[in-house]
Design a protein around this motif. Structure first.
Motif, PDB file in Angstrom:
ATOM      1  N   GLU A  99       0.834  -1.198   0.000  1.00 31.08           N
ATOM      2  CA  GLU A  99       0.000   0.000   0.000  1.00 31.08           C
ATOM      3  C   GLU A  99       0.873   1.255   0.000  1.00 31.08           C
ATOM      4  OE1 GLU A  99      -4.006   1.631   2.237  1.00 31.08           O
ATOM      5  OE2 GLU A  99      -2.935  -0.077   3.070  1.00 31.08           O
ATOM      6  N   MET A 100       1.963   1.237   0.767  1.00 27.77           N
ATOM      7  CA  MET A 100       2.883   2.382   0.798  1.00 27.77           C
ATOM      8  C   MET A 100       3.551   2.573  -0.562  1.00 27.77           C
ATOM      9  SD  MET A 100       2.668   3.994   3.530  1.00 27.77           S
ATOM     10  CE  MET A 100       3.953   5.089   3.018  1.00 27.77           C
ATOM     11  N   GLU A 101       3.949   1.489  -1.203  1.00 28.58           N
ATOM     12  CA  GLU A 101       4.552   1.610  -2.529  1.00 28.58           C
ATOM     13  C   GLU A 101       3.579   2.248  -3.511  1.00 28.58           C
ATOM     14  OE1 GLU A 101       5.759  -2.445  -3.219  1.00 28.58           O
ATOM     15  OE2 GLU A 101       7.858  -1.925  -2.836  1.00 28.58           O
ATOM     16  N   ASN A 138      -1.412   8.878   4.267  1.00 29.66           N
ATOM     17  CA  ASN A 138      -0.991   7.517   3.963  1.00 29.66           C
ATOM     18  C   ASN A 138      -1.228   6.590   5.161  1.00 29.66           C
ATOM     19  OD1 ASN A 138       1.609   6.398   5.261  1.00 29.66           O
ATOM     20  ND2 ASN A 138       2.249   8.477   4.754  1.00 29.66           N
ATOM     21  N   PRO A 139      -1.291   5.292   4.931  1.00 35.23           N
ATOM     22  CA  PRO A 139      -1.630   4.337   5.994  1.00 35.23           C
ATOM     23  C   PRO A 139      -0.753   4.412   7.244  1.00 35.23           C
ATOM     24  CG  PRO A 139      -1.724   3.259   3.873  1.00 35.23           C
ATOM     25  CD  PRO A 139      -1.164   4.635   3.631  1.00 35.23           C
ATOM     26  N   LEU A 161      -2.492   8.988  13.757  1.00 33.75           N
ATOM     27  CA  LEU A 161      -2.318  10.363  14.244  1.00 33.75           C
ATOM     28  C   LEU A 161      -3.553  10.838  14.999  1.00 33.75           C
ATOM     29  CD1 LEU A 161      -0.558  12.400  11.420  1.00 33.75           C
ATOM     30  CD2 LEU A 161       0.227  12.068  13.744  1.00 33.75           C
ATOM     31  N   MET A 162      -3.313  11.458  16.142  1.00 35.06           N
ATOM     32  CA  MET A 162      -4.396  12.006  16.945  1.00 35.06           C
ATOM     33  C   MET A 162      -4.343  13.532  16.996  1.00 35.06           C
ATOM     34  SD  MET A 162      -4.340   9.199  19.985  1.00 35.06           S
ATOM     35  CE  MET A 162      -5.995   9.451  20.571  1.00 35.06           C
ATOM     36  N   GLU A 215      -8.399  10.983   5.592  1.00 34.54           N
ATOM     37  CA  GLU A 215      -8.128   9.565   5.862  1.00 34.54           C
ATOM     38  C   GLU A 215      -7.703   9.318   7.305  1.00 34.54           C
ATOM     39  OE1 GLU A 215      -8.645   7.207   3.512  1.00 34.54           O
ATOM     40  OE2 GLU A 215      -9.307   8.844   2.202  1.00 34.54           O
ATOM     41  N   LEU A 216      -7.410  10.360   8.040  1.00 35.04           N
ATOM     42  CA  LEU A 216      -6.861  10.220   9.398  1.00 35.04           C
ATOM     43  C   LEU A 216      -7.994  10.069  10.412  1.00 35.04           C
ATOM     44  CD1 LEU A 216      -4.075  12.923   9.056  1.00 35.04           C
ATOM     45  CD2 LEU A 216      -3.909  10.453   8.635  1.00 35.04           C
TER      46      LEU A 216
END
Length: 175
Positions: A13-15, A87-88, A93-94, A112-113
């Motif tokens: 997924e990162m790629e 990104n995943p 992140l809060m 997305e966060l």
């Protein structure tokens, strides 16, 4: 075995993200200091790069820290934030503090966060905020003070957990 299968899926997924949004960091940033901060953040849950005189684009490593809960990029010279913010690896992140920069836009991928509770965007040059912020269903605090925002998206009334929405010192137009 399942853990390594999970890591493989995350890496693929990162790629995919890198192919879509790939970018190198600005040569004007202090790379050794950024690397030092990223390494320290990988041993904690906070990446604090406030007051470093950063300009965009930020290097990819900033968006790759695992288990990050707080990202502080306030008081720099950032004009934009990369799509990599969504990104995943950043999904945990809060809190994000992007205040006191020169931001003119926020990428839609910030929506997305899903764990985000606090988003500080005050004292920038934003003329709008992405409607995708409404997907941040856990958001409790959103600061938009001192920007150039003329209208808040009507979708913002869907925030159910929002305790503080600050938008003072914006040229808001009322219907």
């Amino acid at each position: 075995a399942e853990n390594s299968k999970n890591m493989g899926a995350q890496w693929r997924e990162m790629e995919s993200w890198m192919e879509r949004y790939g970018e190198d960091g600005s040569p004007y940033n202090n790379e050794p200091e950024i690397q030092k901060k990223v390494v320290l953040a990988s041993k904690s849950t906070k990446l604090d790069m406030a007051k470093m005189g950063l300009v965009d684009p930020l290097p990819m490593e900033v968006y790759m820290v695992l288990y990050l809960k707080q990202l502080v990029l306030s008081e720099n010279n950032l004009i934009k934030i990369s799509h990599f913010i969504g990104n995943p690896r950043m999904h945990g992140l809060m809190q994000i503090n992007l205040s006191n920069n020169c931001l003119v836009r926020v990428p839609s991928t910030i929506g997305e966060l899903s764990q985000l509770l606090f988003l500080m965007l005050h004292s920038n040059h934003l003329v709008e905020v992405p409607p995708e912020l409404v997907r941040l269903t856990r958001l409790q605090r959103l600061t938009l003070n001192d920007n150039e925002i003329s209208a808040l998206p009507t979708e913002y009334n869907a925030f159910t957990r929002l305790q503080e929405l600050s938008w003072l010192d914006n040229p808001l137009e009322y219907p």
